[in-house]
Write an enzyme that holds these catalytic residues in place. Structure first.
Site, PDB file in Angstrom:
ATOM      1  N   TYR A 189       0.826  -1.178  -0.166  1.00 48.58           N
ATOM      2  CA  TYR A 189       0.148   0.079  -0.048  1.00 48.58           C
ATOM      3  C   TYR A 189       0.807   1.174   0.076  1.00 48.58           C
ATOM      4  CZ  TYR A 189      -3.247   3.555   1.727  1.00 48.58           C
ATOM      5  OH  TYR A 189      -3.872   4.744   1.881  1.00 48.58           O
ATOM      6  N   TYR A 241     -13.247  11.947  -1.479  1.00 45.72           N
ATOM      7  CA  TYR A 241     -13.647  11.678   0.042  1.00 45.72           C
ATOM      8  C   TYR A 241     -14.772  12.825   0.444  1.00 45.72           C
ATOM      9  CZ  TYR A 241      -8.639  11.274  -0.568  1.00 45.72           C
ATOM     10  OH  TYR A 241      -7.444  10.766  -1.243  1.00 45.72           O
TER      11      TYR A 241
END
Ligand code: GLN
Length: 305
Positions: A189, A241
């Site tokens: 990640y 977001y």
């Protein structure tokens, strides 16, 4: 077109004075806050650029739609969505809260950190090295750029400070949403977030998604039409977001931002756009970048609705 792009940048340059360059990943604070650049690639493969087009920055969360596409190609979709949801969270990108309060404890969607750690864990490969290699190869294909690579300074910087993501990943393992070695998943990640790009790479990724997964330069199919639709749908509902609603109203284009200051946008069947401006608002989106996209969307009527 380039003249208009320059004009749009000049009109919105004042917004580079607002907000902050990300510093929670220490290495990111070296970015120059007054940098501003844009690249557009249209469906006839015309490339238009203005401003700081050669400046390199790390892709950060813009890696999330790409890794989601990989996870969807590597696994049954029902399996992927048993581990990560399809709903906007309305919370900050690094929020841990809903991992406790959601009924199932499942991360809300793959565009927030918790959900992205899940999709990263779903990348196939016999070893960590193979997973990393497959990932980098796919990013290079989507950006049509064999030179894309990891910025190891940024990677190390996040690996040593990324305890919030680490906490999330262990919680996800505890609740059965990721399997295997948590540190290896986190490592992958952090690496995907540290891939270095410029706005031309982002525009190329955007046009490949816009053309439903077919690379217009060589006709190669990089992902299926349905996966490209799913990725763009997540971008419009969750890509900015907890600003995704406002962005959809004001700009109306599927887009994904990253704390490195980039935004990748994809106008279906029409164009890919990359913008860069490292000073961010409180939600982690480039302030000047969003303003530039807003202006561009109005001038060229790009709103998909
Ligand atoms: N690497 C960053 C993190 O995990 C990505 C966040 C972002 O770009 N919003 O915190």
């Amino acid at each position: 077109m380039e003249k208009t792009l320059k004009e749009i940048l000049n009109l919105n340059r004042k917004y580079t004075n607002y907000g902050q360059v990300a510093s929670y990943i220490p290495e990111l604070k070296n970015a120059k806050r007054d940098d501003l650049g844009i690249c557009i690639i249209d469906k006839d493969n015309n490339i238009y650029k203005a401003g700081n087009c050669d400046t390199k920055f790390t892709i950060q969360s813009i890696s999330k739609p790409i890794v989601l596409a990989m996870a969807l190609m590597d696994n049954d979709w029902s399996y992927v969505f048993s581990k990560v949801g399809m709903e906007p969270s309305g919370d900050p990108f690094n929020s841990i809260m809903k991992l406790e309060t959601n009924d199932s404890k499942k991360p809300s969607n793959p565009m927030i950190n918790a959900g992205a750690i899940v999709t990263t864990s779903l990348i196939k490969g016999a070893s960590v090295e193979e997973k990393e290699e497959r990932m980098l190869k796919f990013f290079r294909k989507l950006a049509n750029n064999d030179t894309l690579d990891i910025n190891y300074e940024v990677y190390k910087s996040e690996k040593t400070t990324g305890d919030r993501n680490r906490a999330m990943a262990y919680l996800l393992k505890n609740d059965g949403f990721v399997q295997g070695n948590v540190e290896e998943i986190l490592d992958l990640y952090f690496k995907q977030c540290s891939i270095e790009v410029d706005v031309v790479d982002l525009a190329r990724i955007g046009i490949n998604l816009a053309m439903y997964g077919v690379n217009i330069e060589n006709n190669e199919r990089l992902l299926s039409e349905r996966v490209s639709r799913m990725v763009k749908t997540f971008m419009i509902t969750c890509g900015m977001y907890d600003s995704s609603g406002e962005f959809a109203i004001k700009v109306g284009i599927p887009a994904k931002s990253g704390v490195g200051g980039g935004i990748m946008a994809s106008v279906p069947n029409s164009m890919g756009i990359g913008v860069y401006g490292p000073a961010l608002d409180k939600k982690g989106n480039s302030i000047a970048g969003v303003k530039v996209l807003e202006e561009l969307s109005h001038r060229y009527k790009l709103n998909i609705f």
